[in-house]
Enzyme design. Structure first.
Site, PDB file in Angstrom:
ATOM      1  N   LYS A  80       2.420 -13.126  -9.131  1.00 46.48           N
ATOM      2  CA  LYS A  80       1.994 -12.410 -10.433  1.00 46.48           C
ATOM      3  C   LYS A  80       2.065 -13.578 -11.718  1.00 46.48           C
ATOM      4  O   LYS A  80       1.398 -13.559 -12.559  1.00 46.48           O
ATOM      5  CB  LYS A  80       2.833 -11.389 -10.732  1.00 46.48           C
ATOM      6  CG  LYS A  80       2.285 -10.315  -9.846  1.00 46.48           C
ATOM      7  CD  LYS A  80       2.525  -8.893 -10.443  1.00 46.48           C
ATOM      8  CE  LYS A  80       1.590  -7.848  -9.721  1.00 46.48           C
ATOM      9  NZ  LYS A  80       1.468  -6.584 -10.124  1.00 46.48           N
ATOM     10  N   LYS A 101      -4.551  -2.654  -7.781  1.00 48.54           N
ATOM     11  CA  LYS A 101      -4.981  -2.093  -9.213  1.00 48.54           C
ATOM     12  C   LYS A 101      -5.352  -3.143  -9.994  1.00 48.54           C
ATOM     13  O   LYS A 101      -6.382  -2.761 -10.810  1.00 48.54           O
ATOM     14  CB  LYS A 101      -3.882  -1.196  -9.603  1.00 48.54           C
ATOM     15  CG  LYS A 101      -3.886   0.254  -9.029  1.00 48.54           C
ATOM     16  CD  LYS A 101      -2.769   0.810  -9.725  1.00 48.54           C
ATOM     17  CE  LYS A 101      -1.687   1.065  -9.125  1.00 48.54           C
ATOM     18  NZ  LYS A 101      -0.512   0.496  -9.354  1.00 48.54           N
ATOM     19  N   LYS A 104      -4.897  -8.882  -0.904  1.00 54.30           N
ATOM     20  CA  LYS A 104      -4.517  -7.435  -0.958  1.00 54.30           C
ATOM     21  C   LYS A 104      -5.132  -6.983  -1.958  1.00 54.30           C
ATOM     22  O   LYS A 104      -5.274  -7.355  -3.178  1.00 54.30           O
ATOM     23  CB  LYS A 104      -2.974  -7.454  -1.194  1.00 54.30           C
ATOM     24  CG  LYS A 104      -2.471  -5.850  -1.509  1.00 54.30           C
ATOM     25  CD  LYS A 104      -0.997  -6.002  -1.900  1.00 54.30           C
ATOM     26  CE  LYS A 104      -0.940  -5.735  -3.471  1.00 54.30           C
ATOM     27  NZ  LYS A 104      -1.292  -4.410  -3.990  1.00 54.30           N
TER      28      LYS A 104
HETATM   29  P1  ATP Z   1      -0.669  -3.598  -9.146  1.00 54.11           P
HETATM   30  O1  ATP Z   1      -1.739  -4.612  -8.911  1.00 54.11           O
HETATM   31  O2  ATP Z   1      -0.667  -3.078 -10.395  1.00 54.11           O
HETATM   32  O3  ATP Z   1       0.549  -4.125  -8.615  1.00 54.11           O
HETATM   33  P2  ATP Z   1      -1.036  -2.449  -6.605  1.00 54.11           P
HETATM   34  O4  ATP Z   1      -2.095  -1.646  -6.220  1.00 54.11           O
HETATM   35  O5  ATP Z   1      -0.309  -3.455  -6.004  1.00 54.11           O
HETATM   36  O6  ATP Z   1      -1.010  -2.377  -8.146  1.00 54.11           O
HETATM   37  P3  ATP Z   1       1.559  -0.724  -6.818  1.00 54.11           P
HETATM   38  O7  ATP Z   1       1.748   0.299  -7.946  1.00 54.11           O
HETATM   39  O8  ATP Z   1       2.273  -1.988  -7.167  1.00 54.11           O
HETATM   40  O9  ATP Z   1       0.062  -0.968  -6.462  1.00 54.11           O
HETATM   41  O10 ATP Z   1       2.117  -0.104  -5.458  1.00 54.11           O
HETATM   42  C1  ATP Z   1       2.149   1.206  -5.372  1.00 54.11           C
HETATM   43  C2  ATP Z   1       2.401   1.448  -3.707  1.00 54.11           C
HETATM   44  O11 ATP Z   1       1.111   1.112  -3.135  1.00 54.11           O
HETATM   45  C3  ATP Z   1       3.360   0.581  -3.100  1.00 54.11           C
HETATM   46  O12 ATP Z   1       4.006   1.199  -1.952  1.00 54.11           O
HETATM   47  C4  ATP Z   1       2.402  -0.370  -2.271  1.00 54.11           C
HETATM   48  O13 ATP Z   1       3.424  -1.073  -1.101  1.00 54.11           O
HETATM   49  C5  ATP Z   1       1.256   0.143  -1.922  1.00 54.11           C
HETATM   50  N1  ATP Z   1       0.122  -0.645  -1.841  1.00 54.11           N
HETATM   51  C6  ATP Z   1      -0.366  -1.259  -3.007  1.00 54.11           C
HETATM   52  N2  ATP Z   1      -1.314  -2.155  -2.698  1.00 54.11           N
HETATM   53  C7  ATP Z   1      -1.735  -1.992  -1.271  1.00 54.11           C
HETATM   54  C8  ATP Z   1      -2.646  -2.283  -0.144  1.00 54.11           C
HETATM   55  N3  ATP Z   1      -3.505  -3.160  -0.572  1.00 54.11           N
HETATM   56  N4  ATP Z   1      -2.515  -1.849   0.939  1.00 54.11           N
HETATM   57  C9  ATP Z   1      -1.441  -1.193   1.450  1.00 54.11           C
HETATM   58  N5  ATP Z   1      -0.571  -0.413   0.282  1.00 54.11           N
HETATM   59  C10 ATP Z   1      -0.619  -0.995  -0.787  1.00 54.11           C
HETATM   60 MG    MG Z   2       1.797  -3.864  -6.735  1.00 52.72          MG
END
Ligand code: ATP
Ligand code: MG
Length: 331
Positions: free
Chosen positions: A112, A196, A193
């Site tokens: 990040k 969001k 990965k």
């Molecule tokens: P950001 O980009 O804002 O960090 P994010 O998609 O990584 O968003 P988080 O809110 O950080 O989402 O994570 C929420 C949950 O979703 C966590 O348990 C994380 O491990 C899971 N998660 C996030 N992305 C993935 C993915 N691509 N595959 C499986 N699990 C995921």
């Molecule tokens: Mg995340």
């Protein structure tokens, strides 16, 4: 007493199928086996600037998504992190015993901070706040996607350090990863990965995307130069599509191989798209009902906060007492 589960999602963008398969879907499955707390971690979201009106709307949207996915508010507490001041308070106390070297090592911090010109302190402190979220409730189980496993490990290190400095205080948390799709990859780029916060229309399928948009994103997904599915040697894009199908369908490896071996990519994508649409449509229908009911979501969040605040406050009191800080019992 049943073991406690805690997990959270940031209201930092549109929830996607990675969040569902890696986290939320798992929570729904295991919630009744434990005392469960699911948290909308808005204090984590502001480690990246969020326009206030959007953030406010996202918090409510995510609560609605939790409910539509099947979190049962009568059994599980759905909470907003900023409603309970003890999260931030414990985070500070833990910050004071966390070496910065531990934080600089975190993969998410490295990733990040590379994308930002000014690296905010919050990005570095993020895992300490996450440790506070977990330790505040003495949670034993933390169901997360693969990307968060390192942060849960850090929470254990912090807990251990506290316990050895001040005496046994915290329950040691452990990660619980889903068996399939602990890491859903970007549909545009299967080497990163699904996130969001990632930009680009073809990157993710959002849980609230209309069926036409879901089909479009999946049909455009990156594959490889083979002509059809080869289980002996496939690129990460094809593996990702198969993983998504398997996680939603709950098919066995044998069923997957028998059905998809040799299938052309166009057909594979169509089947993945239909599987995802068929699973998300009833969920989206429930979401619309829940979010249009005035006051319902707000009531659930208030009730959740009231249920867990005493646990959080008593942990902070205990920690402050152990550290020699002023508490009510102090004379
Ligand atoms: P950001 O980009 O804002 O960090 P994010 O998609 O990584 O968003 P988080 O809110 O950080 O989402 O994570 C929420 C949950 O979703 C966590 O348990 C994380 O491990 C899971 N998660 C996030 N992305 C993935 C993915 N691509 N595959 C499986 N699990 C995921
Ligand atoms: Mg995340």
């Amino acid at each position: 007493m049943r073991a406690r589960v805690l997990s959270g999602i940031q209201p930092s963008g549109n929830l996607h199928i990675g969040n569902y398969l890696g986290a939320l879907g798992n929570w729904v499955r295991i919630q009744h086996d434990y005392e469960s707390i699911f948290c909308i971690v808005d204090l984590h979201a502001i480690t990246v600037h969020q326009p206030p009106e959007e953030l406010r709307a996202k918090i409510r949207e995510i609560a609605g998504i939790f409910l539509a996915a099947g979190i049962d508010p009568k059994h599980s507490s759905i909470i907003v992190q900023s409603m309970i001041p003890a999260h931030a308070e414990l985070a500070w106390l833990l910050t004071c015993l966390t070496p910065v070297g531990w934080l600089y090592r975190m993969t998410q911090f490295k990733a990040k901070s590379e994308t930002q010109e000014t690296i905010l302190d919050g990005i570095l402190q993020y895992p300490v706040l996450m440790a506070a979220d977990i330790l505040l409730y003495q949670a034993a189980i933390v169901p997360v996607g693969n990307d968060q496993a390192q942060h849960v490990e850090l929470a254990r290190d912090i807990a251990q350090r506290f316990n050895s400095l001040y005496g046994e205080t915290f329950v040691m948390p452990k990660t619980e990863l889903p068996l399939v799709a602990a890491r859903v990859m970007g549909l545009d780029d299967p080497t990163v990965k699904m996130s969001k916060s990632a930009k680009g229309a073809g990157h993710a399928v959002a849980l609230l995307d209309p069926p036409a948009a879901i089909r479009k994103t999946i049909m455009r997904a990156t594959t490889d130069s083979n002509s059809g599915v080869d289980f002996e040697g496939m690129g990460p894009g094809v593996r990702n599509l198969l993983n998504i199908f398997q996680a939603f369908s709950e098919w066995t490896d044998e069923q997957m191989q028998a059905h998809f071996s040799g299938m052309r990519y166009g057909d594979l994508k169509k089947q993945v798209a239909e599987m995802v649409v068929s699973r998300l449509e009833p969920f989206q229908q429930r979401y619309r009902e829940i979010s249009s009911e005035p006051g319902f979501i707000e009531g659930v969040l208030k009730e959740g906060a009231e249920r867990v605040a005493p646990i959080a406050n008593s942990t902070v009191d205990l920690v402050k007492g152990r550290m020699g800080l002023y508490t009510e019992g102090t004379t």
